[in-house]
Write a protein that holds these residues in place. Structure first.
Motif, PDB file in Angstrom:
ATOM      1  N   SER A 143       0.786  -1.218   0.000  1.00 56.38           N
ATOM      2  CA  SER A 143       0.000   0.000   0.000  1.00 56.38           C
ATOM      3  C   SER A 143       0.824   1.277   0.000  1.00 56.38           C
ATOM      4  CB  SER A 143      -0.927   0.012   1.226  1.00 56.38           C
ATOM      5  OG  SER A 143      -0.160  -0.025   2.419  1.00 56.38           O
ATOM      6  N   ALA A 144       2.119   1.183   0.156  1.00 59.61           N
ATOM      7  CA  ALA A 144       2.918   2.402   0.263  1.00 59.61           C
ATOM      8  C   ALA A 144       4.335   2.157  -0.196  1.00 59.61           C
ATOM      9  CB  ALA A 144       2.920   2.903   1.706  1.00 59.61           C
ATOM     10  N   VAL A 145       4.951   3.207  -0.713  1.00 60.80           N
ATOM     11  CA  VAL A 145       6.355   3.172  -1.102  1.00 60.80           C
ATOM     12  C   VAL A 145       7.159   3.860  -0.010  1.00 60.80           C
ATOM     13  CG1 VAL A 145       8.049   3.949  -2.789  1.00 60.80           C
ATOM     14  CG2 VAL A 145       5.788   3.184  -3.539  1.00 60.80           C
ATOM     15  N   PRO A 146       8.258   3.255   0.475  1.00 59.76           N
ATOM     16  CA  PRO A 146       9.056   3.882   1.520  1.00 59.76           C
ATOM     17  C   PRO A 146       9.517   5.275   1.109  1.00 59.76           C
ATOM     18  CG  PRO A 146       9.716   1.607   1.200  1.00 59.76           C
ATOM     19  CD  PRO A 146       8.768   1.939   0.093  1.00 59.76           C
ATOM     20  N   VAL A 147       9.572   6.175   2.051  1.00 62.36           N
ATOM     21  CA  VAL A 147       9.977   7.552   1.797  1.00 62.36           C
ATOM     22  C   VAL A 147      11.380   7.586   1.180  1.00 62.36           C
ATOM     23  CG1 VAL A 147      10.514   9.767   2.861  1.00 62.36           C
ATOM     24  CG2 VAL A 147       8.533   8.445   3.642  1.00 62.36           C
ATOM     25  N   GLY A 148      11.533   8.370   0.140  1.00 62.94           N
ATOM     26  CA  GLY A 148      12.842   8.543  -0.487  1.00 62.94           C
ATOM     27  C   GLY A 148      13.142   7.573  -1.602  1.00 62.94           C
ATOM     28  N   VAL A 149      12.271   6.587  -1.815  1.00 61.73           N
ATOM     29  CA  VAL A 149      12.502   5.591  -2.862  1.00 61.73           C
ATOM     30  C   VAL A 149      11.914   6.083  -4.173  1.00 61.73           C
ATOM     31  CG1 VAL A 149      12.008   3.250  -3.633  1.00 61.73           C
ATOM     32  CG2 VAL A 149      12.561   3.682  -1.235  1.00 61.73           C
ATOM     33  N   ASP A 150      12.750   6.135  -5.210  1.00 58.98           N
ATOM     34  CA  ASP A 150      12.327   6.581  -6.532  1.00 58.98           C
ATOM     35  C   ASP A 150      11.903   5.350  -7.336  1.00 58.98           C
ATOM     36  OD1 ASP A 150      11.964   7.605  -9.043  1.00 58.98           O
ATOM     37  OD2 ASP A 150      13.901   8.637  -9.168  1.00 58.98           O
ATOM     38  N   THR A 151      10.606   5.235  -7.591  1.00 55.81           N
ATOM     39  CA  THR A 151      10.096   4.066  -8.297  1.00 55.81           C
ATOM     40  C   THR A 151      10.218   4.179  -9.818  1.00 55.81           C
ATOM     41  OG1 THR A 151       7.853   4.954  -8.404  1.00 55.81           O
ATOM     42  CG2 THR A 151       8.446   3.683  -6.440  1.00 55.81           C
ATOM     43  N   SER A 152      10.700   5.326 -10.288  1.00 59.92           N
ATOM     44  CA  SER A 152      10.806   5.515 -11.740  1.00 59.92           C
ATOM     45  C   SER A 152      12.184   5.158 -12.269  1.00 59.92           C
ATOM     46  CB  SER A 152      10.492   6.974 -12.098  1.00 59.92           C
ATOM     47  OG  SER A 152      11.482   7.852 -11.582  1.00 59.92           O
ATOM     48  N   ARG A 153      13.142   4.921 -11.372  1.00 61.36           N
ATOM     49  CA  ARG A 153      14.508   4.599 -11.783  1.00 61.36           C
ATOM     50  C   ARG A 153      14.932   3.285 -11.157  1.00 61.36           C
ATOM     51  NH1 ARG A 153      18.514   9.486 -10.764  1.00 61.36           N
ATOM     52  NH2 ARG A 153      19.816   8.057 -11.962  1.00 61.36           N
ATOM     53  N   ALA A 154      15.684   2.506 -11.918  1.00 68.64           N
ATOM     54  CA  ALA A 154      16.181   1.235 -11.388  1.00 68.64           C
ATOM     55  C   ALA A 154      17.247   1.495 -10.332  1.00 68.64           C
ATOM     56  CB  ALA A 154      16.753   0.386 -12.514  1.00 68.64           C
ATOM     57  N   SER A 155      17.303   0.626  -9.365  1.00 65.95           N
ATOM     58  CA  SER A 155      18.287   0.693  -8.283  1.00 65.95           C
ATOM     59  C   SER A 155      19.185  -0.525  -8.361  1.00 65.95           C
ATOM     60  CB  SER A 155      17.573   0.730  -6.931  1.00 65.95           C
ATOM     61  OG  SER A 155      18.348   0.164  -5.910  1.00 65.95           O
ATOM     62  N   ILE A 156      20.484  -0.337  -8.200  1.00 62.81           N
ATOM     63  CA  ILE A 156      21.420  -1.458  -8.236  1.00 62.81           C
ATOM     64  C   ILE A 156      21.028  -2.509  -7.212  1.00 62.81           C
ATOM     65  CG2 ILE A 156      23.817  -2.141  -7.783  1.00 62.81           C
ATOM     66  CD1 ILE A 156      24.615   0.668  -8.858  1.00 62.81           C
ATOM     67  N   ALA A 157      20.741  -2.060  -5.989  1.00 56.11           N
ATOM     68  CA  ALA A 157      20.390  -2.999  -4.926  1.00 56.11           C
ATOM     69  C   ALA A 157      19.122  -3.772  -5.260  1.00 56.11           C
ATOM     70  CB  ALA A 157      20.233  -2.254  -3.605  1.00 56.11           C
ATOM     71  N   ARG A 158      18.131  -3.080  -5.834  1.00 54.85           N
ATOM     72  CA  ARG A 158      16.863  -3.744  -6.125  1.00 54.85           C
ATOM     73  C   ARG A 158      16.983  -4.687  -7.322  1.00 54.85           C
ATOM     74  NH1 ARG A 158      14.573   1.681  -5.811  1.00 54.85           N
ATOM     75  NH2 ARG A 158      13.944   1.368  -7.975  1.00 54.85           N
ATOM     76  N   VAL A 159      17.850  -4.349  -8.285  1.00 58.22           N
ATOM     77  CA  VAL A 159      18.082  -5.256  -9.412  1.00 58.22           C
ATOM     78  C   VAL A 159      18.710  -6.553  -8.912  1.00 58.22           C
ATOM     79  CG1 VAL A 159      19.381  -5.612 -11.543  1.00 58.22           C
ATOM     80  CG2 VAL A 159      18.205  -3.437 -11.157  1.00 58.22           C
ATOM     81  N   TYR A 160      19.680  -6.431  -8.012  1.00 55.23           N
ATOM     82  CA  TYR A 160      20.285  -7.628  -7.426  1.00 55.23           C
ATOM     83  C   TYR A 160      19.240  -8.430  -6.657  1.00 55.23           C
ATOM     84  CZ  TYR A 160      25.228  -6.941  -8.507  1.00 55.23           C
ATOM     85  OH  TYR A 160      26.427  -6.842  -9.139  1.00 55.23           O
ATOM     86  N   ASP A 161      18.398  -7.726  -5.920  1.00 52.76           N
ATOM     87  CA  ASP A 161      17.341  -8.394  -5.169  1.00 52.76           C
ATOM     88  C   ASP A 161      16.441  -9.190  -6.112  1.00 52.76           C
ATOM     89  OD1 ASP A 161      15.695  -8.620  -2.577  1.00 52.76           O
ATOM     90  OD2 ASP A 161      14.230  -7.810  -3.981  1.00 52.76           O
TER      91      ASP A 161
END
Length: 276
Positions: A9-27
């Protein structure tokens, strides 16, 4: 708007959902749940030339675990500086080393908002482990960070990790960047590096360059496949632990290999160096 799978229901504060993140790609590559569609799109793009691209992340992760076991059980290291720690998953650095040496000190460094949010929650009750917000590609900022200096004793040996990080540093002075870190370490310290690799062998080199092109032109924007000489230079004058800089899967594997390595697994290397 894309939502991370663990936040219905929510995106953590400061997280940009429009750009890929190295950490999230690895995840995403490790079948994690803390990633967005834009992160999975990076893997999808690279998979058009390397269907097994996720194996880069698994080889990287398995190498990290084996290096941690070596440092804690054989090298006598009880303090660790893990640069670009990424999102928490099974068998993090602190879990591996503290299982062997319970009072080991571990400091993670990252600047991804989602990584910081998760880590701070998970580490609330672990007084021997902390996370510091800093840019790992600015070594003076990391080394001068008050929290880093308070948690780790740089007059004693420690282990510094750049595992799956430096291939996201796109400039040509990676060896100089690492020299700054190495110069700050006491004798007897260890440096652990895993890096995307161009084997300079036609069959695998072509694959490495195709993957690099897809990574660079993906929403993540980077992922260099450097040559052996370029990666070895990052260790400077350190004494390499046998077997030296090798494919991640060939650095002290857990047992005999019963099947040949995939082509993708020929495109990531790891090594451990000791400061004499």
């Amino acid at each position: 708007m894309s939502q991370p799978q663990s936040y219905p229901s929510a995106v953590p504060v400061g997280v940009d959902t429009s750009r890929a993140s190295i950490a999230r790609v690895y995840d995403a590559a490790l079948n994690g749940k803390d990633n967005f569609e834009v992160d999975r799109e990076v893997l999808a793009q690279v998979a058009t030339v390397a269907p097994g691209v996720a194996e880069l992340a698994w080889a990287n992760r398995d190498f990290l675990i084996r290096a941690c076991r070596f440092l804690a059980s054989q090298a006598g290291i009880n303090q660790y500086l893990d640069l670009g720690s990424g999102l928490p998953t099974a068998e993090n650095t602190n879990q591996v080393v503290q299982r062997i040496v319970p009072n080991s000190r571990v400091v993670y460094v990252d600047n991804d908002p989602l990584v910081l949010a998760h880590a701070r929650v998970l580490l609330e009750e672990n007084t021997d482990t902390s996370i510091v917000e800093a840019d790992i590609f600015r070594p003076f900022d990391v080394l001068g960070n008050q929290a880093v200096r308070e948690e780790l004793d740089f007059s004693r040996p420690l282990a510094l990790f750049q595992v799956g990080t430096l291939h996201h540093y796109l400039d040509d002075d990676a060896a100089e960047l690492m020299r700054t870190y190495i110069d700050a370490l006491a004798s007897g310290s260890y440096v652990v590096i895993a890096h995307f690799f161009d084997p300079e062998i036609d069959r695998y080199s072509e694959l490495a360059r195709k993957m690099e092109d897809k990574f660079v032109h993906s929403p993540m924007g980077g992922g260099r496949f450097r040559t052996r000489a370029e990666i070895q230079a990052m260790f400077g004058d350190l004494e390499m632990v046998e077997p030296g800089l090798v494919l991640c899967d060939e650095w002290w594997p857990d047992g005999p290999r019963l099947a040949p390595l995939s082509e993708v697994r020929h495109c990531i290397v790891g090594g451990v160096g000791r400061k004499v």
